[in-house]
Design an enzyme around this catalytic site. Structure first.
Site, mmCIF file in Angstrom:
data_model
loop_
_atom_site.group_PDB
_atom_site.id
_atom_site.type_symbol
_atom_site.label_atom_id
_atom_site.label_comp_id
_atom_site.label_asym_id
_atom_site.label_seq_id
_atom_site.Cartn_x
_atom_site.Cartn_y
_atom_site.Cartn_z
ATOM 1 C CD GLU A 7 67.245 -19.105 19.873
ATOM 2 O OE1 GLU A 7 68.020 -17.896 19.876
ATOM 3 O OE2 GLU A 7 67.100 -20.053 18.799
ATOM 4 C CB CYS A 63 66.183 -12.838 24.549
ATOM 5 S SG CYS A 63 64.876 -13.222 23.597
HETATM 6 P P1 NAP Z 1 68.633 -18.796 33.251
HETATM 7 O O1 NAP Z 1 68.890 -18.626 34.534
HETATM 8 O O2 NAP Z 1 69.760 -19.201 32.348
HETATM 9 O O3 NAP Z 1 67.616 -19.940 33.327
HETATM 10 C C1 NAP Z 1 67.041 -20.540 32.097
HETATM 11 C C2 NAP Z 1 66.274 -21.777 32.196
HETATM 12 O O4 NAP Z 1 67.356 -22.986 32.587
HETATM 13 C C3 NAP Z 1 65.566 -21.949 33.566
HETATM 14 O O5 NAP Z 1 64.479 -22.619 33.241
HETATM 15 C C4 NAP Z 1 66.359 -22.634 34.355
HETATM 16 O O6 NAP Z 1 65.728 -23.372 35.435
HETATM 17 C C5 NAP Z 1 67.188 -23.641 33.541
HETATM 18 N N1 NAP Z 1 68.510 -24.027 34.057
HETATM 19 C C6 NAP Z 1 69.491 -23.178 34.922
HETATM 20 N N2 NAP Z 1 70.487 -24.199 35.207
HETATM 21 C C7 NAP Z 1 70.315 -25.233 34.620
HETATM 22 C C8 NAP Z 1 71.124 -26.566 34.194
HETATM 23 N N3 NAP Z 1 72.330 -26.540 35.030
HETATM 24 N N4 NAP Z 1 70.655 -27.412 33.533
HETATM 25 C C9 NAP Z 1 69.462 -27.397 32.926
HETATM 26 N N5 NAP Z 1 68.744 -26.117 33.219
HETATM 27 C C10 NAP Z 1 68.939 -25.319 33.978
HETATM 28 O O7 NAP Z 1 67.850 -17.579 32.514
HETATM 29 P P2 NAP Z 1 66.744 -16.722 33.041
HETATM 30 O O8 NAP Z 1 67.209 -16.016 34.218
HETATM 31 O O9 NAP Z 1 65.373 -17.499 33.304
HETATM 32 O O10 NAP Z 1 66.398 -16.051 31.807
HETATM 33 C C11 NAP Z 1 67.113 -14.533 31.347
HETATM 34 C C12 NAP Z 1 68.117 -14.855 30.150
HETATM 35 O O11 NAP Z 1 67.512 -15.567 29.088
HETATM 36 C C13 NAP Z 1 68.511 -13.389 29.734
HETATM 37 O O12 NAP Z 1 69.954 -13.432 29.685
HETATM 38 C C14 NAP Z 1 67.811 -13.447 28.558
HETATM 39 O O13 NAP Z 1 68.691 -12.736 27.650
HETATM 40 C C15 NAP Z 1 67.875 -14.732 28.241
HETATM 41 N N6 NAP Z 1 66.795 -15.063 26.992
HETATM 42 C C16 NAP Z 1 67.157 -15.212 25.726
HETATM 43 C C17 NAP Z 1 65.974 -15.490 24.838
HETATM 44 C C18 NAP Z 1 66.459 -15.906 23.323
HETATM 45 O O14 NAP Z 1 65.460 -16.540 22.849
HETATM 46 N N7 NAP Z 1 67.572 -15.730 22.946
HETATM 47 C C19 NAP Z 1 64.811 -15.618 25.266
HETATM 48 C C20 NAP Z 1 64.330 -15.036 26.499
HETATM 49 C C21 NAP Z 1 65.493 -14.989 27.393
HETATM 50 P P3 NAP Z 1 65.269 -22.735 36.955
HETATM 51 O O15 NAP Z 1 64.617 -21.457 36.726
HETATM 52 O O16 NAP Z 1 64.522 -23.763 37.775
HETATM 53 O O17 NAP Z 1 66.756 -22.196 37.423
#
Ligand code: NAP
Length: 513
Positions: A256, A293
């Site tokens: 997602e 999101c």
């Molecule tokens: P993110 O930086 O991609 O991080 C998301 C999750 O992934 C965090 O728990 C992060 O951990 C983890 N992560 C990072 N690098 C990883 C890796 N190499 N392997 C495994 N896990 C890893 O996103 P965010 O900044 O938290 O969230 C914002 C984004 O999420 C926005 O772009 C938004 O559109 C999207 N979003 C989408 C939805 C949907 O349902 N489609 C819902 C909500 C948000 P750490 O925090 O420890 O780095």
């Protein structure tokens, strides 16, 4: 300051080092710290696979559903604590926190009820018997068998409660143990909730693990049978999909990711749809400070109505208080961190090069210091550009894009390259149904608002447990929730062939959807 523990191998475990600070985005104060350094992730996954999984699968769907009901009830007892943590660690107003926390409690309750109706079978069925040969005694059938691995569930920072429990509810109901990984910035709420549920002893040991802090080498230890459900940015989603171990073990992955969701005002732009449309855009820009999101990023309106729409949005934003979420008069709090604030301001500057700022709220923050907090004032831009359809600015920001006719309106909505949700406001039934046909393949969810539902529709950005959530293309091509549909991600659909007697005996173990 103590480090927040993770829960692995059936016990609380604390990483080493200084850890990462979790900060109050209203005033910049450090709240807690967390570290995953030095934790034995391979052992944690093995414990879930070998202890949690068998214990869960020894129960049927209805028994597991009852556990979800108990979790929901237990979480409801400590609402005040959860709302306080959401305010302190994520800058949530009470209304923002309600979407996350009540969304979590309600989703668990929903799956508890749904699962109860499945009875205590241990397999799912998909359709009836199929005759395969001249001999009517030889038949085939599709069944669903719960995966015997771990459901690794990685969540984004914006929904620490709903993201955790929405995903966990479905896997636990399916009989699959969960290892949840909250985003570090807002991990406190997820950690506190899981600590409470584990302390209550509701779940069998090993069925729910939590990793707080950087994910480190977590994915180096995945095995065939594990699944990954990820919510976050498209870039991280791609890195997970391409992880060598994920590829070599053929891990099933649900992503997602980001989305440039559109709201579309019908060509007639009439009074019947206009007010509801404007209210919805303002709500989506400001709820959770636009950090959803599903939030509306692109506001597609008939060219001649663009000015009127901008003025009406600006008038509503003018009356809205921004500041400290502890003040009940405040409607919008800060972004989650200074890093997000910088990213959003950079995004506004990029977009503004081609789509000028039509309105930016001004004035003082309520009970907050702009230098310390991660605040961004609601900002509306206007004008089309390639970037509008490509740059997700994850804050209280939207861009008005004028269109010349229905074909152009639909073409613009599709330029998001695959989105989670679009809403269409019109009093013209043909326009609404044409929109469904034109946009359905590029969107996971469509909200069609004619005047009969303007005042009681559930909202553009609200994800419901009974409907699928996810979108094609850029949005990650994922699909979760959707009532019982979500269970299939955690089951192998297996074609079984055999005699009528054996298939009849197998049916005794099956729950029917
Ligand atoms: P993110 O930086 O991609 O991080 C998301 C999750 O992934 C965090 O728990 C992060 O951990 C983890 N992560 C990072 N690098 C990883 C890796 N190499 N392997 C495994 N896990 C890893 O996103 P965010 O900044 O938290 O969230 C914002 C984004 O999420 C926005 O772009 C938004 O559109 C999207 N979003 C989408 C939805 C949907 O349902 N489609 C819902 C909500 C948000 P750490 O925090 O420890 O780095």
């Amino acid at each position: 300051m103590d480090l927040l523990p993770s829960f692995l191998s059936g016990r609380a475990q604390t990483g080493t080092g200084d850890g990462t600070a979790l900060v109050d985005p209203t005033d910049g104060n450090i709240l807690v710290r967390t570290s995953a350094e030095g934790l034995d992730l391979a052992a944690g996954l093995d414990f879930a696979r070998t202890v949690g999984g068998p214990a869960l699968r020894a129960l049927g769907y209805a028994a597991r559903a009852a556990l979800l009901g108990q979790i929901s009830d237990r979480l409801a007892l400590r609402r005040d604590d959860w709302y306080r943590i959401a305010r302190e660690n994520a800058g949530n107003t009470k209304a923002d926190a309600a979407i996350d926390i009540e969304g979590a409690i309600g989703t668990l309750k929903y799956f508890a009820k749904l699962g109860a109706a499945l009875g205590n079978g241990t397999l799912l069925s998909d359709g009836g018997d199929i005759r395969l040969a001249r001999d009517p005694n030889f038949l085939g059938r599709h069944i669903g068998v719960p995966a015997k691995g771990v459901a690794i569930q990685i969540n984004a920072f914006n929904f620490p409660a709903w993201g955790l429990w929405g995903k966990a509810a479905v896997a636990l109901l399916a009989g699959v143990p969960v290892l949840a990984k909250p985003a570090t910035a807002t991990a406190w709420l997820a950690q506190a909730m899981v600590a409470d549920i584990l302390a209550a002893g509701i779940l069998p040991a090993g069925s729910l693990s939590l990793l707080c802090g950087a994910p480190g080498g977590l994915l180096d230890h995945v095995r065939c049978g594990d699944t990954i459900a990820f919510t976050g940015s498209a870039g991280t989603g791609r890195a997970i999909r391409r992880h060598p171990r994920v590829e070599s073990e053929g891990i099933r992955v649900n992503i997602e990711a980001d989305s440039l969701n559109a709201a579309l005002l019908g060509p007639e732009g009439d009074a019947a749809s206009f007010d509801g449309f404007v209210r919805e855009v303002v709500r989506e820009m400001t709820v959770k400070a636009g950090q959803k999101c599903t939030a509306i990023r692109r506001v597609l309106v008939p060219g001649p109505r663009a000015r009127a729409v901008a003025d009406a949005i600006a008038a509503l934003l003018d009356g809205l208080a921004v500041g400290n979420p502890a003040d009940p008069a405040v409607a919008m709090g800060p972004l989650v961190s200074k890093a997000q604030q910088a990213d959003v301001e950079a995004g506004i500057a990029q977009l503004a090069a081609a789509s000028p700022v039509a309105y930016r709220k001004s004035g003082a923050l309520v009970e907050a210091d702009p230098a310390k907090g991660a605040f961004v004032m609601p900002t509306l831009l206007s004008g089309d550009s390639d970037l509008v359809h490509d740059r997700e600015v994850f804050g209280p920001v939207a861009t008005i894009v004028p269109y010349a006719g229905r074909d152009e309106a639909f073409a613009l909505a599709r330029r998001g390259g695959g989105s989670l949700a679009a809403s269409v406001f019109s009093a013209d039934p043909d326009f609404l149904t044409d929109a469904a046909a034109a946009l359905g393949d590029s969107h996971g969810r469509l909200l069609l608002v004619d005047p009969s539902v303007t005042d009681n529709q559930t909202g553009h950005g609200i994800v419901l447990p009974s409907l699928l959530h996810g979108g094609p293309g850029r949005a990650g091509d994922g699909a979760e929730l959707g009532g019982l549909k979500g269970l299939w991600f955690y089951h192998q659909r297996t074609a079984v062939q055999g005699s009528a007697a054996i298939l009849a005996k197998l049916a005794e173990r099956q729950s029917r959807e």
